[in-house]
Design a protein around this motif. Structure first.
Motif, PDB file in Angstrom:
ATOM      1  N   LEU A   1     -37.363 -39.504 -29.634  1.00 48.73           N
ATOM      2  CA  LEU A   1     -37.985 -40.436 -30.483  1.00 48.73           C
ATOM      3  C   LEU A   1     -39.469 -40.203 -30.790  1.00 48.73           C
ATOM      4  N   LEU A   2     -39.676 -39.460 -31.781  1.00 51.13           N
ATOM      5  CA  LEU A   2     -41.127 -38.960 -32.354  1.00 51.13           C
ATOM      6  C   LEU A   2     -41.779 -40.367 -33.248  1.00 51.13           C
ATOM      7  N   PRO A   3     -42.826 -40.641 -32.762  1.00 54.51           N
ATOM      8  CA  PRO A   3     -43.714 -41.835 -33.426  1.00 54.51           C
ATOM      9  C   PRO A   3     -44.030 -41.254 -34.690  1.00 54.51           C
ATOM     10  N   ASN A   4     -44.130 -39.641 -35.014  1.00 50.93           N
ATOM     11  CA  ASN A   4     -44.346 -39.360 -36.323  1.00 50.93           C
ATOM     12  C   ASN A   4     -44.022 -37.905 -36.257  1.00 50.93           C
ATOM     13  N   LEU A   5     -43.663 -37.220 -37.352  1.00 51.61           N
ATOM     14  CA  LEU A   5     -43.673 -35.850 -37.576  1.00 51.61           C
ATOM     15  C   LEU A   5     -45.073 -35.157 -37.198  1.00 51.61           C
ATOM     16  N   GLY A   6     -44.978 -34.048 -36.557  1.00 52.34           N
ATOM     17  CA  GLY A   6     -46.178 -33.464 -36.232  1.00 52.34           C
ATOM     18  C   GLY A   6     -46.848 -32.715 -37.804  1.00 52.34           C
ATOM     19  N   GLY A   7     -45.948 -32.506 -38.744  1.00 46.53           N
ATOM     20  CA  GLY A   7     -46.324 -31.820 -40.072  1.00 46.53           C
ATOM     21  C   GLY A   7     -46.642 -33.104 -40.866  1.00 46.53           C
ATOM     22  N   SER A   8     -46.661 -32.968 -42.217  1.00 43.57           N
ATOM     23  CA  SER A   8     -47.019 -34.032 -43.063  1.00 43.57           C
ATOM     24  C   SER A   8     -46.045 -34.019 -44.127  1.00 43.57           C
ATOM     25  N   LEU A   9     -45.681 -35.276 -44.518  1.00 46.62           N
ATOM     26  CA  LEU A   9     -44.679 -35.286 -45.809  1.00 46.62           C
ATOM     27  C   LEU A   9     -45.143 -36.695 -46.668  1.00 46.62           C
ATOM     28  N   PRO A  10     -44.657 -37.007 -47.788  1.00 49.77           N
ATOM     29  CA  PRO A  10     -45.481 -38.058 -48.465  1.00 49.77           C
ATOM     30  C   PRO A  10     -44.688 -39.682 -48.081  1.00 49.77           C
ATOM     31  N   ASN A  11     -44.645 -39.774 -46.442  1.00 49.63           N
ATOM     32  CA  ASN A  11     -44.302 -40.963 -46.109  1.00 49.63           C
ATOM     33  C   ASN A  11     -44.841 -42.433 -46.378  1.00 49.63           C
ATOM     34  N   ASP A  12     -46.567 -42.136 -46.462  1.00 47.20           N
ATOM     35  CA  ASP A  12     -47.238 -43.120 -46.778  1.00 47.20           C
ATOM     36  C   ASP A  12     -46.775 -43.791 -48.205  1.00 47.20           C
ATOM     37  N   ILE A  13     -46.399 -43.034 -49.105  1.00 50.10           N
ATOM     38  CA  ILE A  13     -45.773 -43.536 -50.376  1.00 50.10           C
ATOM     39  C   ILE A  13     -44.769 -44.751 -50.124  1.00 50.10           C
ATOM     40  N   PHE A  14     -43.915 -44.395 -49.158  1.00 49.70           N
ATOM     41  CA  PHE A  14     -42.742 -45.252 -49.046  1.00 49.70           C
ATOM     42  C   PHE A  14     -43.091 -46.300 -48.028  1.00 49.70           C
ATOM     43  N   SER A  15     -43.924 -46.301 -47.121  1.00 49.22           N
ATOM     44  CA  SER A  15     -44.443 -47.346 -46.062  1.00 49.22           C
ATOM     45  C   SER A  15     -45.492 -48.175 -46.545  1.00 49.22           C
TER      46      SER A  15
ATOM     47  N   ALA B   1     -42.710 -43.434 -25.914  1.00 47.89           N
ATOM     48  CA  ALA B   1     -41.520 -42.775 -26.706  1.00 47.89           C
ATOM     49  C   ALA B   1     -41.750 -41.180 -26.463  1.00 47.89           C
ATOM     50  N   LEU B   2     -42.953 -40.526 -26.355  1.00 45.43           N
ATOM     51  CA  LEU B   2     -43.019 -39.332 -26.084  1.00 45.43           C
ATOM     52  C   LEU B   2     -42.672 -38.837 -24.686  1.00 45.43           C
ATOM     53  N   ALA B   3     -42.454 -39.617 -23.752  1.00 51.05           N
ATOM     54  CA  ALA B   3     -42.548 -39.429 -22.231  1.00 51.05           C
ATOM     55  C   ALA B   3     -41.229 -38.275 -22.077  1.00 51.05           C
ATOM     56  N   ASP B   4     -40.310 -38.406 -22.546  1.00 46.20           N
ATOM     57  CA  ASP B   4     -39.220 -37.549 -22.168  1.00 46.20           C
ATOM     58  C   ASP B   4     -38.896 -36.357 -23.448  1.00 46.20           C
ATOM     59  N   CYS B   5     -40.023 -36.018 -24.350  1.00 49.46           N
ATOM     60  CA  CYS B   5     -40.010 -35.186 -25.284  1.00 49.46           C
ATOM     61  C   CYS B   5     -40.742 -33.865 -24.774  1.00 49.46           C
ATOM     62  N   GLU B   6     -39.781 -32.732 -24.981  1.00 52.07           N
ATOM     63  CA  GLU B   6     -40.474 -31.516 -24.668  1.00 52.07           C
ATOM     64  C   GLU B   6     -40.527 -30.580 -25.756  1.00 52.07           C
TER      65      GLU B   6
END
Length: 465
Positions: free
Chosen positions: A395-409, A266-271
């Motif tokens: 397509l980023l597998p996850n954000l580099g920063g943090s947010l409360p995504n684990d509450i939703f997932s 997913a990150l192969a073409d991300c700069e």
């Protein structure tokens, strides 16, 4: 009644100035959740702005509260047919402190100001502008089709900038109210301003303090230097064992065993590119053999956020009695958050630093999350965004920063797909926070197309219990 008609309606909403006027009203509300004097403004944001806006789209709204929360929650839902897919939307109306005096001349955190193709104001990207874009896109689809063709639940909180206190508990207690098939929301930056982006989770984050208290007070360095241990030197050496001189983490429990193939692909073409105003990447820093994108979105990072020994403002000739550092680990899926501090304790003891006290931070830990990039809903979202703009999304597998995504997932058990409407150079949390107008317009088009496609046949199957 076509997809393109819905997109055109969303773009017309921007071109007419109506979206700018809506966003200006939101920015004018100083919803600083860290400021106790703003509690009434937090209430007004959901009561006077969000609630009427969603009710005008046929949503049923209710206010929710939790004893741990610093502000109210707004729950809204529009159910067209229980058999249709149900998405959960999310946003936060609170903002970081305005820092009024630090903004450039002619700018204010509480006045939406247009200059050089940008809108300036606190919250234009974090997060008022982002959920305003999504709600406006919902309206464009509804007014074009006459219905959405799917169900929507929305949750607006007013304490995210304080670590979302009470959000986890609210979601645990009200799972029935928030039950959905997937989360589609917007926060954080794109990979770059020019490229639409999707991210599927977030890195976790844990702050902690390292402290050495050697003695009660300082002692003259001429009389006692060489006889008394120096906490600053000891702490510097202790921190030096955590990473190499080039930032490679040396605690095995703090890094994944490998970078999954789906993540690498997913990150192969991300700069990573912060634009002309962004910093220059130090290519020899971090884990060897990883690209900058793999470092930020696939690996873990350790940083010392602040250090202190003695009196930095007015140094004196004394061996300091104490040294302190505030540290941070950002971590990805695969790291056991319950073992981060114990692993550090074992590491420091092994290297001869039992005098270093480790104290976890008071902020709630954000856990690492990541929807599998190979999930069918990810491919569906990529196809929708590509169809609207002709651009291949990052397509980023996850954000580099943090947010409360684990509450939703994890708590709500949802697939999580984020489509951000900001960019790395937006000055989020700083003076002069801004949103490029072209990005806002494209965000309206992207979300109108995405919501239109949700109401069409051809969405991936959903597993429901």
């Amino acid at each position: 009644m076509t997809r393109q008609a819905a997109i055109a309606r969303a773009e017309s909403h921007f071109d007419s100035g109506a979206f700018k006027a809506d966003l200006a009203r939101l920015v004018a509300m100083p919803t600083e959740s860290q400021n106790p004097d703003r509690s009434g403004v937090l209430d007004a944001y959901v009561e006077k702005e969000m609630k009427p806006r969603l009710e005008s789209l046929g949503f049923t709204c209710r206010m929710l509260a939790h004893p741990k929360a610093k502000g109210p929650f707004l729950h809204a839902e529009r159910i067209e047919d229980p058999l249709l897919p149900t998405i959960l939307g999310y946003g936060h109306g609170d903002v970081i402190r305005g820092l009024d005096k630090d903004w450039s001349e002619g700018l204010s955190p509480w006045v939406l100001t247009e200059a050089n193709g940008r809108w300036y104001g606190r919250g234009v990207v974090d997060n008022k502008g982002q959920h305003a874009i999504n709600i406006a896109a919902l309206r464009a689809v509804l007014e074009t089709r006459g219905m959405l063709g799917f169900n929507v639940k929305y949750l607006i909180e007013m304490g995210e900038e304080m670590g979302s206190p009470g959000l986890r508990e609210l979601c645990m207690e009200r799972k029935d109210l928030l039950k959905a098939d997937l989360l589609i929301a917007s926060d954080g930056p794109r990979l770059s301003a020019e490229r639409p982006t999707i991210f599927l989770g977030a890195r976790g984050v844990l702050n902690f303090d390292l402290t050495i208290d050697a003695r009660e007070g300082g002692h003259h360095s001429g009389n006692w230097g060489g006889l008394l241990s120096d906490p600053a030197i000891q702490l510097a050496h202790a921190i030096g064992t955590i990473t190499s001189p080039t930032g490679q983490i040396r605690i095995p429990e703090w890094v994944p065993k490998e970078l999954p193939a789906s993540v690498r692909q997913a990150l192969a073409d991300c700069e990573v590119d912060g634009g002309p105003e962004g910093p220059v990447i130090d290519r020899d820093w971090g884990e060897p053999g990883l690209t900058p994108a793999e470092q930020v979105f696939g690996w873990c990072s350790f940083d010392v956020l602040a250090m202190k020994a003695g009196n930095p403002d007015t140094p004196v000739n004394a061996v300091p009695p104490r040294a302190w550092a505030r540290c941070q680990l950002r971590f990805v899926v695969g790291i056991d958050p319950d073992d981060i501090i114990p692993a550090l304790r074992r590491h420091l003891d092994h290297h001869g630093f039992p005098m270093v006290r480790v104290t976890p931070g008071e902020d709630e830990i954000f856990h690492a999350t990541r929807l599998d990039p190979d999930d069918a809903w990810v491919a569906w979202t990529v196809a929708s965004l590509t169809k609207t703009t002709g651009k291949k999304p990052a397509l980023l597998p996850n954000l580099g920063g943090s947010l409360p995504n684990d509450i939703f997932s994890d708590v709500l058990g949802l697939r999580t797909i984020w489509v951000p409407h900001s960019y790395p150079g937006c000055s989020q949390h700083a003076p002069n926070e801004h949103l490029p107008m072209s990005l806002a317009r494209e965000g309206l088009a992207l979300m109108a197309g995405l919501y239109w496609d949700l109401g069409e046949n051809g969405t991936p199957p959903l597993e429901r219990s």
